[in-house]
Enzyme design. Structure first.
Site, PDB file in Angstrom:
ATOM      1  N   GLN A 102       6.812  27.550  -7.402  1.00 29.54           N
ATOM      2  CA  GLN A 102       7.531  29.316  -7.084  1.00 29.54           C
ATOM      3  C   GLN A 102       7.741  29.592  -8.451  1.00 29.54           C
ATOM      4  O   GLN A 102       7.469  30.700  -8.272  1.00 29.54           O
ATOM      5  CB  GLN A 102       8.748  28.665  -6.584  1.00 29.54           C
ATOM      6  CG  GLN A 102       9.086  30.196  -5.638  1.00 29.54           C
ATOM      7  CD  GLN A 102       8.251  30.733  -4.888  1.00 29.54           C
ATOM      8  OE1 GLN A 102       7.343  30.415  -3.908  1.00 29.54           O
ATOM      9  NE2 GLN A 102       8.831  31.876  -4.980  1.00 29.54           N
ATOM     10  N   GLU A 108       1.182  -1.157   0.111  1.00 24.43           N
ATOM     11  CA  GLU A 108       0.118  -0.148   0.261  1.00 24.43           C
ATOM     12  C   GLU A 108       0.613   1.094   0.259  1.00 24.43           C
ATOM     13  O   GLU A 108       0.394   1.628  -0.699  1.00 24.43           O
ATOM     14  CB  GLU A 108      -1.078   0.218   1.342  1.00 24.43           C
ATOM     15  CG  GLU A 108      -2.195  -1.037   1.165  1.00 24.43           C
ATOM     16  CD  GLU A 108      -2.597  -0.793   2.531  1.00 24.43           C
ATOM     17  OE1 GLU A 108      -3.484  -1.840   2.894  1.00 24.43           O
ATOM     18  OE2 GLU A 108      -2.520   0.128   3.316  1.00 24.43           O
ATOM     19  N   ARG A 109       2.137   1.435   0.817  1.00 19.02           N
ATOM     20  CA  ARG A 109       2.428   2.560   1.115  1.00 19.02           C
ATOM     21  C   ARG A 109       3.645   2.572  -0.138  1.00 19.02           C
ATOM     22  O   ARG A 109       3.459   4.092  -0.619  1.00 19.02           O
ATOM     23  CB  ARG A 109       4.032   2.047   2.330  1.00 19.02           C
ATOM     24  CG  ARG A 109       2.308   2.328   3.562  1.00 19.02           C
ATOM     25  CD  ARG A 109       3.719   1.828   4.630  1.00 19.02           C
ATOM     26  NE  ARG A 109       2.813   2.253   5.793  1.00 19.02           N
ATOM     27  CZ  ARG A 109       2.915   1.871   6.760  1.00 19.02           C
ATOM     28  NH1 ARG A 109       4.075   1.406   7.233  1.00 19.02           N
ATOM     29  NH2 ARG A 109       1.735   2.255   8.060  1.00 19.02           N
ATOM     30  N   GLU A 112       5.733  11.000  10.027  1.00 20.81           N
ATOM     31  CA  GLU A 112       5.802  10.607  11.252  1.00 20.81           C
ATOM     32  C   GLU A 112       6.212   9.266  11.454  1.00 20.81           C
ATOM     33  O   GLU A 112       6.782   8.144  12.260  1.00 20.81           O
ATOM     34  CB  GLU A 112       5.635  11.458  12.123  1.00 20.81           C
ATOM     35  CG  GLU A 112       5.674  13.205  11.773  1.00 20.81           C
ATOM     36  CD  GLU A 112       4.898  13.610  11.372  1.00 20.81           C
ATOM     37  OE1 GLU A 112       3.792  12.919  10.185  1.00 20.81           O
ATOM     38  OE2 GLU A 112       5.478  14.710  10.505  1.00 20.81           O
TER      39      GLU A 112
END
Ligand SMILES: Cc1cc2nc3c(=O)[nH]c(=O)nc-3n(C[C@H](O)[C@H](O)[C@H](O)COP(=O)(O)OP(=O)(O)OC[C@H]3O[C@@H](n4cnc5c(N)ncnc54)[C@H](O)[C@@H]3O)c2cc1C
Length: 375
Positions: free
Chosen positions: A334, A240-241, A365
Site C-alpha cells: 500500500q 515443517e511448519r 484454519e
C-alpha cells in the site's frame, strides 16, 4: 547464531549470488521451473542435506543450518529452488524414518543433488483432511501397486524421488496409511501432469501427478512397516511448519527494507513519503510484528534442537508468522501506491509469493484447530 553459522550463512549467500543471479531467476519464472543443473550445483556447494549426518553424505549440521540457508535464500530473493522442501521436509523423512538400508541408499544421492525430491500428500479431493486420501498401494508379490492422483506437488516436474502418501489398507484411516518412496526413473504407469498456473512463486513447478498400477518394491516402504505413515507425518509436521514460519519472518524483514528504501525516495505533497506520520506508524507496526514473530520462531528453532517443539507450539508459530507476514506485505505494498502493483518492484512479488504461506503446510484454519485442541 555462532561463528560457524555466520560462516555458513556467508557461503550460502555467495552461492546464491553466484548461481542464482536475478537474470537466471527470471528465466526460471518464465519456464515455470528451475533448471536441473542448479540442484547439482547446490549439492556440490554442500547446501543439500546440511543437517544430515556426514556419514550419509550430509553437512553434519543441525536444524539451525537449514533455517540459516532458507533465510539467506529469501534474503537473496531466489525463487523456485525448493531447498526448504528438499532439505527441510523430504530429506528429514528419510533420515528420521528410513531403515538403515534406505538411509544408505537415498541420503547420499539426495545430498549430492543426484536426486531431487518431492512429497505427495495432497489430492484433488483431499488437502486439509489427509485421512480421506484415495491413493492406494496394494500388495503385489514383492512390492505394491500404486494407483491414484496427487495435486499441488512442489517439484512435481523435476522430482526423481517422491515420498507418496497412500493407503495400504483402504478400510482404515490413519492406521491404514503408509509412505512409499517412488523412484521415478523408468517407473511405468507414472505420469506428471502440467504445471499449475499459480498467482505467485512462478519459478516453482507445482504439478499434478498420476499413478496407474505403478510398481513399488516392498523395500521402498518407508521404515519397512505398513500403517506407520500418519505417525511419520505427524512427527515431522512441527518442523515443517516452522520452516514456513521462518520464511515468513524473512519475508517481513525484506518487505520492510524495500519499503523503507522506496518511501525515502518517493515524494508527495512536497515531502518524502517517509515523512508522513502515517508511513512511519505503518512501518513501525510492521517492524513490531516482524520482530515479535522472529523472536518466537527463533525460540521454536531452539526447541527443535532440544526435541521439545510440540505440534500446537509449531502451529502457533506458523499461524502467527504467516498471518503477520500477510499483514506486513499488504501494508508495505500500500505504501508503494500504484508501483506496488507492478511486478518490477520487489514488494509486488513478495506480496504474491507470501499469499500461499497461509494455505500450504496446513492452512491457518487448520493451525487454529490444532491450537484449539490443545487448550
Ligand atoms: C503452491 C502450493 C504448493 C504446495 N505443495 C505441496 C506439496 O509439495 N505436497 C503436498 O502434498 N501438498 C502441497 N500443497 C497442498 C497444500 O498443502 C494444500 O493446498 C493445503 O493443505 C490445503 O488443502 P486444500 O487445498 O485441499 O484445501 P481444503 O482442504 O479444501 O480447504 C479449503 C478451505 O477450507 C478450510 N478448511 C478445511 N478444513 C477445515 C476445518 N476442519 N475447519 C475449518 N476450515 C477448514 C481450509 O482452511 C481452507 O480455507 C501445495 C499447495 C500450494 C498452493
Amino acid at each position: 547464531m555462532d561463528a560457524e553459522l555466520e560462516m555458513f550463512a556467508d557461503s550460502a549467500a555467495a552461492f546464491f549470488r553466484r548461481e542464482c543471479p536475478p537474470e537466471r531467476v527470471a528465466r526460471w519464472r518464465e519456464a515455470g521451473q528451475v533448471d536441473r543443473e542448479v540442484w547439482r550445483a547446490a549439492g556440490e556447494a554442500g547446501l543439500l542435506g546440511v543437517s544430515i549426518a556426514a556419514e550419509h553424505g550430509g553437512g553434519g549440521g543441525d536444524f539451525r543450518h537449514d533455517v540459516v540457508l532458507f533465510r539467506e535464500q529469501a534474503k537473496a530473493g531466489v525463487e523456485g529452488l525448493a531447498l526448504s522442501l528438499h532439505n527441510g521436509i523430504v530429506v528429514p523423512y528419510i533420515a528420521a524414518h528410513g531403515t538403515e538400508e534406505q538411509k544408505a541408499r537415498w541420503l547420499p544421492t539426495l545430498c549430492s543433488g543426484e536426486l531431487v525430491s518431492a512429497i505427495a500428500m495432497s489430492e484433488p479431493g483431499a488437502g486439509s483432511d489427509l485421512q480421506s486420501i484415495r491413493t492406494t498401494a496394494v500388495r503385489d508379490g514383492n512390492g505394491y501397486r500404486l494407483n491414484g492422483a496427487k495435486t499441488f506437488i512442489s517439484n512435481g516436474q523435476l522430482a526423481e524421488l517422491i515420498v507418496v502418501v497412500a493407503k495400504t489398507d483402504a478400510n482404515q484411516g490413519a492406521r491404514g496409511t503408509s509412505l512409499l518412496v517412488l523412484e521415478t526413473e523408468g517407473a511405468d504407469g507414472f505420469r506428471r501432469g502440467g504445471k499449475l498456473d499459480k498467482i505467485g512463486n512462478e519459478a516453482q513447478d507445482t504439478s499434478e501427478l498420476f499413478f496407474d498400477e505403478v510398481f513399488i518394491p516392498a523395500d521402498h516402504l518407508l521404515g519397512g512397516e505398513e500403517g506407520r505413515g500418519f505417525f511419520q507425518l505427524m512427527a515431522e509436521l512441527p518442523r515443517e511448519r516452522l520452516v514456513i514460519a521462518a520464511q515468513a519472518t524473512e519475508t517481513m524483514e525484506r518487505a520492510i527494507a524495500t519499503t523503507l528504501e522506496y518511501v525515502r525516495g518517493r515524494k508527495a505533497f512536497g515531502q518524502a513519503l517517509a515523512d508522513f506520520q502515517n508511513t512511519q506508524f505503518v512501518l513501525a507496526d510492521c517492524k513490531a510484528k516482524a520482530t515479535v514473530a522472529r523472536a518466537f520462531v527463533d525460540g521454536c528453532v531452539a526447541r527443535v534442537l532440544d526435541g521439545s517443539l510440540d505440534n500446537p507450539t509449531a502451529a502457533i508459530a506458523k499461524l502467527h508468522a504467516t498471518e503477520a507476514c500477510w499483514a506486513v506485505v499488504d501494508a508495505c505494498l500500500q505504501l508503494h501506491g500504484g508501483y506496488g502493483y507492478v511486478n518490477d518492484y520487489p514488494i509486488a512479488r513478495l506480496w504474491r509469493n507470501a499469499r500461499v504461506e497461509r494455505i500450504y503446510g496446513g492452512s491457518s484454519e487448520i493451525m487454529k484447530l490444532v491450537i484449539a485442541r490443545s487448550l
